[in-house]
Design a protein around this motif. Structure first.
Motif, mmCIF file in Angstrom:
data_model
loop_
_atom_site.group_PDB
_atom_site.id
_atom_site.type_symbol
_atom_site.label_atom_id
_atom_site.label_comp_id
_atom_site.label_asym_id
_atom_site.label_seq_id
_atom_site.Cartn_x
_atom_site.Cartn_y
_atom_site.Cartn_z
ATOM 1 N N UNK A 1 0.876 -1.162 -0.029
ATOM 2 C CA UNK A 1 0.075 -0.044 0.093
ATOM 3 C C UNK A 1 0.804 1.209 0.053
ATOM 4 N N UNK A 2 2.150 1.079 -0.019
ATOM 5 C CA UNK A 2 3.150 2.288 -0.001
ATOM 6 C C UNK A 2 3.665 2.575 -1.278
ATOM 7 N N UNK A 3 3.633 1.644 -2.008
ATOM 8 C CA UNK A 3 4.344 1.577 -3.414
ATOM 9 C C UNK A 3 3.407 1.566 -4.497
ATOM 10 N N UNK A 4 3.335 2.523 -5.441
ATOM 11 C CA UNK A 4 2.312 2.470 -6.590
ATOM 12 C C UNK A 4 2.935 1.420 -7.449
ATOM 13 N N UNK A 5 2.171 0.708 -8.006
ATOM 14 C CA UNK A 5 2.796 -0.408 -9.128
ATOM 15 C C UNK A 5 3.226 0.334 -10.191
ATOM 16 N N UNK A 6 4.285 -0.162 -10.876
ATOM 17 C CA UNK A 6 4.606 0.508 -12.225
ATOM 18 C C UNK A 6 4.548 -0.942 -13.095
ATOM 19 N N UNK B 1 20.931 4.121 -4.838
ATOM 20 C CA UNK B 1 20.753 3.636 -6.163
ATOM 21 C C UNK B 1 20.238 4.829 -6.857
ATOM 22 N N UNK B 2 20.100 4.761 -8.182
ATOM 23 C CA UNK B 2 19.933 5.871 -9.297
ATOM 24 C C UNK B 2 18.524 6.177 -8.976
ATOM 25 N N UNK B 3 17.572 5.069 -8.937
ATOM 26 C CA UNK B 3 16.331 5.735 -8.948
ATOM 27 C C UNK B 3 15.704 5.736 -7.298
ATOM 28 N N UNK B 4 16.118 6.736 -6.520
ATOM 29 C CA UNK B 4 15.914 6.676 -5.123
ATOM 30 C C UNK B 4 14.430 7.083 -5.074
ATOM 31 N N UNK B 5 13.456 7.591 -5.785
ATOM 32 C CA UNK B 5 12.358 7.502 -5.539
ATOM 33 C C UNK B 5 11.532 8.838 -5.557
ATOM 34 N N UNK B 6 10.357 8.898 -5.183
ATOM 35 C CA UNK B 6 9.864 10.188 -5.482
ATOM 36 C C UNK B 6 8.583 10.058 -4.273
ATOM 37 N N UNK B 7 8.116 11.426 -4.176
ATOM 38 C CA UNK B 7 6.984 11.356 -3.139
ATOM 39 C C UNK B 7 6.242 12.866 -3.616
ATOM 40 N N UNK B 8 4.975 12.845 -2.931
ATOM 41 C CA UNK B 8 4.411 13.926 -3.290
ATOM 42 C C UNK B 8 3.687 14.249 -1.955
#
Length: 134
Positions: free
Chosen positions: A40-45, A84-91
């Motif tokens: 529930x914390x990570x939006x599926x890609x 890691x290169x894709x550290x993530x994002x948030x809003x």
């Protein structure tokens, strides 16, 4: 990479310290995913919530074999112990409590204070969040 090598030298953080922290971080992140802590914390890609930067099978032996990636040949940062290169994002959605309630939202946190900090981008790059959080 170069900045993190500079800071680890400045603060006396050894390659061994970094590798131990790296292995522990990867193992704990893998365990947290397996136990559902991120459900529930990570939006599926593309249908997946798997993070490809986590190497739960990391060991001190495996990461200690890697050569420095940035400052060669004596640097301390490798592909394993660097971000890691894709550290993530948030809003974040920030508004008054009154407006949140009007819109039917339940406030999850209250912003009590804020600060702006700056630091020398050459000598202290990467330390901005540390100074801000003190």
């Amino acid at each position: 990479g170069v900045s993190s090598d500079r800071l680890s030298a400045k603060f006396g953080i050894s390659r061994e310290d970094q590798d131990e922290f790296t292995v522990r971080s990867h193992q704990l992140a893998g365990k947290a995913h397996k136990e559902g802590w991120y459900d529930g914390e990570i939006v599926p890609y593309k249908g997946s919530t798997e993070e490809n930067g986590i190497k739960a099978d990391s060991t001190i032996e495996s990461v200690s074999k890697l050569k420095p990636a940035f400052v060669k040949p004596h640097g301390t940062h490798t592909a394993a112990n660097s971000s890691f290169l894709t550290d993530g994002a948030s809003a974040s959605l920030i508004m008054s409590e009154k407006r949140a309630l009007e819109l039917g939202f339940k406030p999850l946190a209250y912003l009590r204070d804020w600060s702006f900090k700056a630091c020398d981008p050459f000598e202290e790059l990467l330390l901005g969040p540390t100074y801000w959080s003190q």
